[in-house]
Design an enzyme around this catalytic site. Sequence first.
Site, PDB file in Angstrom:
ATOM      1  CG  HIS A 127      -2.032  -1.045   1.141  1.00  0.00           C
ATOM      2  ND1 HIS A 127      -2.538  -1.536  -0.032  1.00  0.00           N
ATOM      3  CD2 HIS A 127      -2.690  -1.703   2.145  1.00  0.00           C
ATOM      4  CE1 HIS A 127      -3.470  -2.449   0.241  1.00  0.00           C
ATOM      5  NE2 HIS A 127      -3.573  -2.588   1.548  1.00  0.00           N
ATOM      6  CG  HIS A 203      -7.712  -0.519   2.239  1.00  0.00           C
ATOM      7  ND1 HIS A 203      -8.172  -1.241   3.331  1.00  0.00           N
ATOM      8  CD2 HIS A 203      -6.775  -1.285   1.661  1.00  0.00           C
ATOM      9  CE1 HIS A 203      -7.509  -2.385   3.398  1.00  0.00           C
ATOM     10  NE2 HIS A 203      -6.653  -2.434   2.397  1.00  0.00           N
ATOM     11  CD  GLU A 339      -8.145  -3.900  -0.541  1.00  0.00           C
ATOM     12  OE1 GLU A 339      -6.983  -3.641  -0.856  1.00  0.00           O
ATOM     13  OE2 GLU A 339      -8.431  -4.770   0.302  1.00  0.00           O
TER      14      GLU A 339
HETATM   15  C1  BGC Z   1      -4.454  -6.601   2.153  1.00  0.00           C
HETATM   16  C2  BGC Z   1      -4.351  -7.341   3.450  1.00  0.00           C
HETATM   17  C3  BGC Z   1      -3.870  -6.377   4.486  1.00  0.00           C
HETATM   18  C4  BGC Z   1      -4.802  -5.201   4.556  1.00  0.00           C
HETATM   19  C5  BGC Z   1      -4.231  -4.166   5.475  1.00  0.00           C
HETATM   20  C6  BGC Z   1      -5.432  -5.497   2.311  1.00  0.00           C
HETATM   21  O1  BGC Z   1      -5.548  -4.773   1.134  1.00  0.00           O
HETATM   22  O2  BGC Z   1      -4.797  -7.439   1.082  1.00  0.00           O
HETATM   23  O3  BGC Z   1      -3.465  -8.425   3.350  1.00  0.00           O
HETATM   24  O4  BGC Z   1      -3.742  -6.981   5.737  1.00  0.00           O
HETATM   25  O5  BGC Z   1      -4.960  -4.628   3.295  1.00  0.00           O
HETATM   26  O6  BGC Z   1      -5.194  -3.426   6.051  1.00  0.00           O
END
Ligand code: BGC
Length: 376
Positions: A127, A203, A339
């Site tokens: 991210h 998210h 997402e």
């Molecule tokens: C991921 C997860 C992760 C989460 C974090 C998601 O987009 O796929 O693996 O733990 O984000 O908040």
Amino acid sequence: MHRMLTAIALALGTCSLTLAAKPTATSFGKTESGKDVELYTLTNDAGAIVKVMTHGATLVQLQVPDREGQVEDIIFGFDDVTGYESAANQYFGCTAGRVANRIAKGMFTLDGKDYTLAVNNEPNALHGGVERSLDKVEWAAQPFENERGQGVAFSYSSPDGEEGYPGKLDLVVTYALAKDKNALTIRYTAETDAATPINLTNHAYFNLAGQGSPTILDHRIRINADSYTPVDETLIPTGEIKSVEGSPFDLRKPIKIGKHIGELVETPALGYDHNFVLNAPEGDKKQRLAAVLTDKQSGRSLRIMTTEPGIQFYSGNFLRGDVGKGGAVYAHQSACCLETQHFPDSIHHPNFPNTVLKPGEKFRSATVLIFSTVKE
Ligand code: BGC
């Protein structure tokens, strides 16, 4: 208040005229570094209330009616920016990027040059980085209203080299709430002055029974995907595009999230945490159906349309009982993320849709969250 205004407006016969106004800002607190954070409230004539803030261009509240017309906030978050800057925040409602999802080992090569990113999800980058990923920076807000509804356009210019990514990247994320139906469009544009990978998503963590409700295992999910991208033990795609047929990933017909999740508990993902390869849009449409999430109890249903080729369905497996908005407890698998995105680690997989943006090109992406209610 909103109901009262609607009643007055209806009585005057000037409903939309009276309610239409540019969203205004209130204070959402100060960041650790002393920056003022603004919260904007969007409303419409169909009963939705949406709140977005300048920190991380984040979706803070999404209030929609259930089948009785009861409006409730159905996404996770905190009551002020301090909560969002705390260790309890797992990217709640934020704009994730520059590259959402994972890049293997936090390294890539582009045009013969090697780039190193922070490894924040051993052994990978997740991210967009650690200190200056898009969820952690302050965006400039431009509220607007037009004949279609109200919105806020957030802009941010990410300098060359920020979080290890090449090129100065100019971004705009727009939230637009439709006036007469509960549809929230999230639009992304970006331009760069050097070739750079980009993958943007929102998210939000959804629980359609109301944020803080104990589980999403009873929600029904449908994902419009004949295939998905299997992952290794660190959740990096192997590169294979695999049919969902006969597996827990076959979500082409609505099914309770809890139905097959048990088969995934012993895997490194601990549940659903996978990218689905969305089926092509119908006819010449630009948007494709990505997913439908329904909670029969409240009657709330969410339909997601997108221009993106994939969607990460994450069943909140790493939620661990932290406290969020209004003292709500965010238990294991009590929310899910949907997402819309390009596939994870695309930079290392030439067979995946391209994520490299070049100077002179314009990155465009749009996702629509459409809310309705179903009968019992
Ligand atoms: C991921 C997860 C992760 C989460 C974090 C998601 O987009 O796929 O693996 O733990 O984000 O908040």
